[in-house]
Structures are given as C-alpha cells and as structure tokens.
Design an enzyme around this catalytic site. Structure first.
Site, PDB file in Angstrom:
ATOM      1  CB  CYS A 177      26.610  15.844 -19.051  1.00 20.45           C
ATOM      2  SG  CYS A 177      26.073  17.269 -19.995  1.00 20.45           S
ATOM      3  CG  HIS A 181      23.783  12.759 -19.152  1.00 15.15           C
ATOM      4  ND1 HIS A 181      23.123  13.865 -18.671  1.00 15.15           N
ATOM      5  CD2 HIS A 181      24.377  13.148 -20.315  1.00 15.15           C
ATOM      6  CE1 HIS A 181      23.315  14.874 -19.508  1.00 15.15           C
ATOM      7  NE2 HIS A 181      24.075  14.462 -20.511  1.00 15.15           N
ATOM      8  CG  ASN A 191      21.971  17.162 -22.083  1.00 18.74           C
ATOM      9  OD1 ASN A 191      22.162  17.365 -20.889  1.00 18.74           O
ATOM     10  ND2 ASN A 191      22.899  16.671 -22.885  1.00 18.74           N
TER      11      ASN A 191
HETATM   12  N1  COA Z   1      17.432  21.254 -37.520  1.00 17.43           N
HETATM   13  C1  COA Z   1      17.605  20.872 -38.795  1.00 17.43           C
HETATM   14  N2  COA Z   1      18.801  20.505 -39.297  1.00 17.43           N
HETATM   15  C2  COA Z   1      19.851  20.539 -38.448  1.00 17.43           C
HETATM   16  C3  COA Z   1      19.742  20.926 -37.112  1.00 17.43           C
HETATM   17  C4  COA Z   1      18.469  21.298 -36.655  1.00 17.43           C
HETATM   18  N3  COA Z   1      18.232  21.685 -35.378  1.00 17.43           N
HETATM   19  N4  COA Z   1      20.945  20.839 -36.512  1.00 17.43           N
HETATM   20  C5  COA Z   1      21.798  20.418 -37.463  1.00 17.43           C
HETATM   21  N5  COA Z   1      21.135  20.243 -38.625  1.00 17.43           N
HETATM   22  C6  COA Z   1      21.664  19.791 -39.906  1.00 17.43           C
HETATM   23  C7  COA Z   1      23.154  19.958 -40.031  1.00 17.43           C
HETATM   24  O1  COA Z   1      23.493  21.275 -40.390  1.00 17.43           O
HETATM   25  C8  COA Z   1      23.474  18.962 -41.120  1.00 17.43           C
HETATM   26  O2  COA Z   1      23.191  19.525 -42.344  1.00 17.43           O
HETATM   27  P1  COA Z   1      24.160  19.233 -43.606  1.00 17.43           P
HETATM   28  O3  COA Z   1      24.072  17.739 -43.817  1.00 17.43           O
HETATM   29  O4  COA Z   1      23.520  20.023 -44.689  1.00 17.43           O
HETATM   30  O5  COA Z   1      25.502  19.710 -43.205  1.00 17.43           O
HETATM   31  C9  COA Z   1      22.463  17.839 -40.887  1.00 17.43           C
HETATM   32  O6  COA Z   1      21.417  18.407 -40.075  1.00 17.43           O
HETATM   33  C10 COA Z   1      23.028  16.641 -40.172  1.00 17.43           C
HETATM   34  O7  COA Z   1      23.810  17.124 -39.089  1.00 17.43           O
HETATM   35  P2  COA Z   1      24.480  16.144 -38.101  1.00 17.43           P
HETATM   36  O8  COA Z   1      25.217  16.914 -37.049  1.00 17.43           O
HETATM   37  O9  COA Z   1      25.243  15.088 -38.860  1.00 17.43           O
HETATM   38  O10 COA Z   1      23.179  15.478 -37.468  1.00 17.43           O
HETATM   39  P3  COA Z   1      23.124  14.299 -36.489  1.00 17.43           P
HETATM   40  O11 COA Z   1      22.251  13.231 -37.016  1.00 17.43           O
HETATM   41  O12 COA Z   1      24.474  13.902 -35.967  1.00 17.43           O
HETATM   42  O13 COA Z   1      22.319  14.952 -35.287  1.00 17.43           O
HETATM   43  C11 COA Z   1      22.798  15.805 -33.125  1.00 17.43           C
HETATM   44  C12 COA Z   1      22.868  16.067 -34.618  1.00 17.43           C
HETATM   45  C13 COA Z   1      23.437  17.004 -32.415  1.00 17.43           C
HETATM   46  C14 COA Z   1      21.350  15.679 -32.719  1.00 17.43           C
HETATM   47  C15 COA Z   1      23.585  14.504 -32.846  1.00 17.43           C
HETATM   48  O14 COA Z   1      24.878  14.580 -33.359  1.00 17.43           O
HETATM   49  C16 COA Z   1      23.674  14.205 -31.405  1.00 17.43           C
HETATM   50  O15 COA Z   1      22.683  13.869 -30.796  1.00 17.43           O
HETATM   51  N6  COA Z   1      24.891  14.320 -30.816  1.00 17.43           N
HETATM   52  C17 COA Z   1      25.078  14.121 -29.417  1.00 17.43           C
HETATM   53  C18 COA Z   1      24.707  15.367 -28.728  1.00 17.43           C
HETATM   54  C19 COA Z   1      24.483  15.141 -27.289  1.00 17.43           C
HETATM   55  O16 COA Z   1      23.584  14.479 -26.892  1.00 17.43           O
HETATM   56  N7  COA Z   1      25.354  15.737 -26.505  1.00 17.43           N
HETATM   57  C20 COA Z   1      25.274  15.673 -25.108  1.00 17.43           C
HETATM   58  C21 COA Z   1      26.291  14.727 -24.603  1.00 17.43           C
HETATM   59  S1  COA Z   1      26.503  15.010 -22.913  1.00 17.43           S
END
Ligand code: COA
Length: 351
Positions: A118, A260, A290
């Site tokens: 990215c 980004h 994204n």
């Molecule tokens: N819908 C509902 N629940 C979801 C889900 C979805 N689409 N995706 C994950 N979950 C669940 C998980 O399984 C987890 O459940 P659990 O607590 O029972 O295990 C819970 O939601 C929390 O997951 P978690 O990964 O801790 O959520 P989060 O608040 O960190 O949000 C992201 C997940 C991916 C949105 C977040 O980590 C994020 O934005 N990361 C950066 C990703 C990004 O932008 N990457 C690009 C960089 S270039």
C-alpha cells in the site's frame, strides 16, 4: 545558492486521474453472505461501499483506464517511462507495466513495476522523480492499480470488508523545484522483521503456486489486523513528521493531508497524532475502501474533482503498507484540469 542561479531540476506533477470499476459492493451485500453487518463495518472502518472488477478483468484493465485519463489530463500522448505500482500484477511474470504501456500506445517507453504494497504510490513517485531528476526520463506515467478482490478470500469477513479495486495515475515532467507540482521531499522506510503481518504466502519462490500441497489459505491475502493497525498509526505519523522536519515545514503549513486510505479510524488517529484538524484530512475510503497502491491518487482525484484540494494547497502524502513499508512526500498542488470524479462515471464503461 546565488539568487540568479537556475533552480535545481525537479519532477513536476502535470496530470492526474482515477478509475474504479463500475460494480459496487455495499456493506449490505457483504452482510448477505458473511457473518457481519453494516454497523460493524462502518464503525470499525468507515467504509460504506467498494468497487470490484468483473470475472475476467485484471489489474491492467484498471491501470489502462486511469493511465489514459491521466495522459489526457496532462495533455500529452507520449512518455519516456511507465511505472505500475501494484500488489496484484496480472501475472507473476512479466511485469504488468509493459502491457499497460503497449495498450496506451507507448511501445518503446521504459516500463516496469514497483512493489511496496500500500506504500507503492509514494515509492513510485520517488522512483519517477529519480528518473526525471537524473535525466533518464523527461516524462513519466505512474499508475497505482490494485485488484484485492482477486487475492482476498471472499469468505474472509475480516478482509473482504476492507478492500476495493481501483487505479489512480499521475504524469510527471521535468521542471524546477520552485514550481507548483514539484514533488519535494520524501521519507521512505521499511521494517521487514514484520513481513508476516500482511502476506499472500504462496505463489512466489518460497512457496510455489499450484498443486494440492498449497493450503487454500496460503493462496489468499492474510493480515493480522490489530497489529497492523498499531504499526500503521505509529509509522505514518513518524514518517509524516520526518518529511516535515527535513523540509523545514510545520504541521500548520499543511493545507491537506492525503494519507493512504487504510481505514477511517487509522486516518483520523494519524491526523490526531500529528495535531491536524480532521477537516484537513482527505478521505474517500467510505466510497472505495482500501484500494492499495491506488488509494492516494484516487483520493487525490476525488478531492481535486470536488475542489477540496486546490491549486496552491500544500499537501502531505503519507502511506503505509505490507513489508512493512511506509513513506511520505510533500508538494504544492499545481493548476490542472479538473479530473472526472472517479466513481461518477456517467455513461462511461470499463474496457
Ligand atoms: N464483522 C463482524 N465481526 C468481525 C468482522 C466483521 N467483518 N471481522 C472480525 N470480526 C470480529 C472478530 O472475529 C473478533 O471477534 P472475537 O472478539 O469474537 O474474536 C472481533 O470482531 C474483534 O476483532 P478485531 O480484529 O479485534 O477487531 P478490530 O477492532 O481490530 O477491527 C479491523 C478489525 C481489521 C477493522 C482492524 O484491526 C483494522 O482496521 N486493522 C487495520 C487494517 C487495515 O487498515 N489494513 C490496511 C493497512 S495498509
């Protein structure tokens, strides 16, 4: 330097365009097939919809559309080099750029891909600027294009909600550092000790594609979202501070921050860390998700079309991606024809 000395050579941005495929995937459509819902996606990512290619389409199809529009925006029909930055090339071999160049009528131009996930667009800008300031090329077409829908497992609810397909392109020409559009200071960095945070495990020389021995999960994009989130905020803020310090700019000098488009929480956390009011942060992640290497030029095309970014505005571009990689660039926005809104396509159709 004496005041009558010629100013040093620079790469000057002179064309801009974005392109996304027509098909829209809403949060509701994802919720129909995945265990998720619109509210969860909105609150965690700020994304409302994304665009995806149709079966049979590929990254080069988007790159050609964005590239054609960027050449038109610059008012040129030839360049010396075409750079495509992507994580989703049409094939592992050859690079995607030569085929894109050929389809744009640019056979003979240097053409190669840059891979920095990215962060690819900022790395590509630095590469293009290097070609120009070293005298190797007078004009360069740089295209960021990605089709994450081809590598994300459609049943992976954590990643399928985040990514969209798209392309954005700029044209750079030789000019002077004191011109609007001159791409100024850069900060680029990486930390490969965290290579496993964002991966497609198979398909390269370490774990080859094909064969029953490759587990399906290794053919797909994988991301440790929580850890990536923390690195993204820290690295983007550090990189932004570094480039500002190198250039002698203050945070208050920035009219628009064009990060980004990872997700809205990350963008706002970085802006907050830098002490930038959220309204100075350009965001279109709600509409396109994204889009990887395409995200900064797509956000720029959107913001310039909406006149949120105007000639004379001082911009800070900052990216973060797998690798890990990160990078920032400063420039003053030039006078350019207003680009079409990347997802207000009217009667236009994809190739
Ligand atoms: N819908 C509902 N629940 C979801 C889900 C979805 N689409 N995706 C994950 N979950 C669940 C998980 O399984 C987890 O459940 P659990 O607590 O029972 O295990 C819970 O939601 C929390 O997951 P978690 O990964 O801790 O959520 P989060 O608040 O960190 O949000 C992201 C997940 C991916 C949105 C977040 O980590 C994020 O934005 N990361 C950066 C990703 C990004 O932008 N990457 C690009 C960089 S270039």
């Amino acid at each position: 330097m004496p005041s009558n000395a010629p100013s040093p050579p620079a790469a000057v941005l002179c064309g801009l365009a974005g392109w996304v495929p027509p098909r829209v995937v809403t949060n509701e459509e994802l919720a129909d097939r995945l265990d998720t819902d619109d509210a969860w996606i909105r609150t965690r990512t700020g994304i409302l919809r994304r665009h995806v290619i149709e079966p049979g389409q590929a990254t080069s199809d988007l790159a050609v559309e964005a590239g054609r529009r960027a050449l038109r925006s610059a008012g040129v029909d030839s360049v010396d080099a075409v750079i495509v930055t992507t994580t989703t090339p049409d094939r592992p071999c050859p690079a995607t750029a030569p085929a894109v160049a050929a389809r744009l009528g640019l056979v003979g131009a240097a053409a190669f891909d840059v891979g920095a996930v990215c962060t690819g667009f900022v790395y590509g800008l630095a590469t293009a600027a290097g070609l120009i300031t070293s005298g190797v090329a007078g004009r360069v077409l740089l295209i960021g294009a990605d089709t994450y829908s081809t590598i994300v497992d459609p049943l992976d609810r954590a990643n399928a909600i985040i990514f969209g397909d798209g392309a954005g392109a700029v044209v750079l020409r030789a000019g002077r550092v004191d011109e609007p559009g001159a791409v100024g200071r850069f900060d680029l960095g990486s930390d490969g000790t965290h290579e496993d945070l964002i991966t497609v495990a198979a398909g390269g020389s370490r774990q080859r594609a094909g064969g029953d021995e490759v587990p399906p999960r290794d053919r797909h994009f994988a991301m440790r979202g929580n850890e990536v989130y923390r690195h993204a905020v820290t690295r983007m803020a550090e990189s932004a501070r570094t480039v500002l310090r190198t250039a002698g700019w203050k945070i208050d000098d920035i009219d628009r921050f064009v990060p980004h488009q990872a997700n809205l929480r990350i963008l706002h956390a970085v802006a907050d860390d830098l002490g930038l009011p959220p309204e100075r942060c350009v965001a279109n992640v709600d509409s396109v998700g994204n889009t990887g290497a395409a995200s900064i030029p797509l956000a720029l095309a959107d913001a310039v079309a909406d006149q949120v970014v105007r000639p004379g505005d001082r911009l800070l571009l900052t990216a973060f991606g797998g690798g890990l990689t990160w990078g920032s660039c400063l420039l003053t926005w030039p006078e350019l024809p207003l680009p079409a809104h990347p997802y207000d396509r009217g009667e236009e159709t994809a190739p």
